[in-house]
Write an enzyme that holds these catalytic residues in place. Structure first.
Site, PDB file in Angstrom:
ATOM      1  N   GLY A 191     -16.782  -0.322  -4.381  1.00  0.00           N
ATOM      2  CA  GLY A 191     -15.980   0.821  -5.039  1.00  0.00           C
ATOM      3  C   GLY A 191     -16.909   1.836  -5.361  1.00  0.00           C
ATOM      4  O   GLY A 191     -16.700   2.819  -6.036  1.00  0.00           O
ATOM      5  N   LEU A 220     -18.858  -1.661  -0.275  1.00  0.00           N
ATOM      6  CA  LEU A 220     -19.458  -0.792  -0.958  1.00  0.00           C
ATOM      7  C   LEU A 220     -19.269  -0.965  -2.655  1.00  0.00           C
ATOM      8  O   LEU A 220     -19.723  -0.062  -3.342  1.00  0.00           O
ATOM      9  CB  LEU A 220     -19.216   0.679  -0.620  1.00  0.00           C
ATOM     10  CG  LEU A 220     -19.356   1.243   0.680  1.00  0.00           C
ATOM     11  CD1 LEU A 220     -19.536   2.616   1.070  1.00  0.00           C
ATOM     12  CD2 LEU A 220     -20.837   0.383   1.454  1.00  0.00           C
ATOM     13  N   LEU A 270     -20.236   1.707  -5.436  1.00  0.00           N
ATOM     14  CA  LEU A 270     -21.395   1.503  -6.296  1.00  0.00           C
ATOM     15  C   LEU A 270     -22.733   1.573  -5.227  1.00  0.00           C
ATOM     16  O   LEU A 270     -23.778   1.779  -5.672  1.00  0.00           O
ATOM     17  CB  LEU A 270     -21.478   0.332  -7.077  1.00  0.00           C
ATOM     18  CG  LEU A 270     -22.379   0.013  -8.128  1.00  0.00           C
ATOM     19  CD1 LEU A 270     -22.134   1.078  -9.440  1.00  0.00           C
ATOM     20  CD2 LEU A 270     -22.035  -1.379  -8.948  1.00  0.00           C
ATOM     21  N   TYR A 294       0.870  -1.199   0.006  1.00  0.00           N
ATOM     22  CA  TYR A 294      -0.112   0.099   0.164  1.00  0.00           C
ATOM     23  C   TYR A 294       0.826   1.110  -0.096  1.00  0.00           C
ATOM     24  O   TYR A 294       1.872   1.212   0.699  1.00  0.00           O
ATOM     25  CB  TYR A 294      -0.872   0.147   1.101  1.00  0.00           C
ATOM     26  CG  TYR A 294      -1.997  -0.944   1.103  1.00  0.00           C
ATOM     27  CD1 TYR A 294      -2.402  -1.726  -0.224  1.00  0.00           C
ATOM     28  CD2 TYR A 294      -2.873  -1.266   2.249  1.00  0.00           C
ATOM     29  CE1 TYR A 294      -3.459  -2.652  -0.092  1.00  0.00           C
ATOM     30  CE2 TYR A 294      -4.012  -2.212   2.072  1.00  0.00           C
ATOM     31  CZ  TYR A 294      -4.066  -2.907   1.151  1.00  0.00           C
ATOM     32  OH  TYR A 294      -4.988  -3.881   0.966  1.00  0.00           O
ATOM     33  N   GLY A 296     -24.983   5.052  -2.878  1.00  0.00           N
ATOM     34  CA  GLY A 296     -25.601   5.916  -3.316  1.00  0.00           C
ATOM     35  C   GLY A 296     -24.893   6.590  -4.522  1.00  0.00           C
ATOM     36  O   GLY A 296     -24.923   7.784  -4.776  1.00  0.00           O
TER      37      GLY A 296
END
Length: 332
Positions: A220, A218, A222, A53, A225
């Site tokens: 990515g 979520l 999508l 990362y 909301g």
């Protein structure tokens, strides 16, 4: 905050896992420290990272940011169950890849652990995770390296990430034959819109006593909301990348619109519902949330207390039916 055991272990972890992938690339060191402080104050004790990362020439940067946060003291390190990962190439950037700086050879595992410990400014890693399967390294070699590190006190538990069900089974069967403790967690892609893990990965994890740690809860953005934010002109992440590409598909857009319409009818926030749904799934220890801001962390925390009605759960299954378990998913 609510807590649970990590798989078959005696280790108690929070139902939300703080993902740190944004620390460095998108979130400054100061803001990252503030988010970690807020997470700890809220009772989140399970932090997840990876040696790669930071990415590219900055790979390792996220671990360094966590390390400088630990160095502030105040029992920060003592309160955190720390997970990091090994697999990606950590060799010198800007030149052809050099052998043995990636994958899961005993040499690279030893090298990677030492480097992560230095960046993280700690003497041990609580959960050391294999970021991907290595088709070339014998499982026996991996456990030999792991057992040595456990004996040295440098790691306590091991987990997998992105493993198929058969690899979870193989890896833990070899561990059992060696007298090793084996994998205690699997970190996989799992959310309302992506339920293939229910076919074999999650059943295998449950059979072998692994806690399931879903990443991208979520999907990515999508499920956070995305269409509403697109309409309102906000949420840069929700209208770009994976989410934008997915919404260009008419079928996907109709599915997400039905999802947002359902939750609007019940006065529920999409992102919070997506997390709450995962928290109610069998075998799930806790989803990884990767806030870039303190506000995003606050939204995730509300999901822990959210109870979804049977009506909502039934409707969610109708919108996102998934595949079901195997072999029924593809046979009889």
């Amino acid at each position: 905050m609510k807590y649970t055991q990590l798989g078959r272990t005696g280790l108690k972890v929070s139902r939300l896992v703080l993902g740190t992938m944004n620390f460095g690339p998108q979130t400054s060191e100061a803001d990252s420290h503030a988010i970690m402080d807020a997470a700890l104050d809220a009772g989140i004790n399970f932090f997840d990272t990876a040696n790669v990362y930071g990415w590219g020439e900055n790979k390792g940067r996220t671990e360094e940011i966590i390390g400088t946060w630990f160095a502030k003291g105040g029992d920060r390190r003592e309160k955190v169950v720390l997970g990091t990962k090994v697999y990606g190439n950590m060799g010198p950037e800007g030149e052809p890849p050099w052998p043995n700086y990636d994958l899961l050879s005993a040499l690279n595992i030893r090298r990677a652990v030492e480097a992560s410990l230095k960046r993280l400014q700690t003497d041990h890693i609580d959960l050391y995770q294999f970021h991907h399967i290595d088709r070339r390294t014998p499982v026996e070699e991996i456990w030999q390296a792991v057992d040595t590190l456990i004996q040295q006190g440098k790691i306590l538990y091991t987990g997998s990430s992105n493993f198929p069900g058969w690899k979870i089974a193989q890896t833990n069967e070899v561990a059992q034959k060696r007298g090793s403790y084996g994998l205690v967690s699997e970190q996989c892609l799992y959310n309302l819109a992506e339920r293939r893990a229910e076919m074999e990965v999650i059943p295998a994890a449950q059979e072998y006593g692994l806690g399931v740690i879903p990443w991208s809860p979520l999907h990515g953005g999508l499920l956070g909301g995305a269409i509403r934010k697109e309409r309102e002109g906000g949420g840069a992440r929700s209208t770009s990348g994976r989410s934008s590409t997915a919404l260009a598909d008419t079928k996907v857009r109709e599915q997400i619109q039905a999802y947002e319409d359902l939750l609007g009818k019940h006065g529920l926030e999409p992102g919070e519902v997506a997390l709450a749904w995962l928290l109610g799934r069998p075998g799930v220890t806790g989803p990884i949330v990767g806030p870039r801001t303190a506000d995003q962390l606050e939204s995730a925390l509300r999901a822990v207390e959210l109870e979804l009605s049977d009506e909502v759960l039934t409707s969610l299954d109708e919108i996102f039916p998934g595949t079901g378990p195997s072999p029924e998913a593809f046979a009889w």
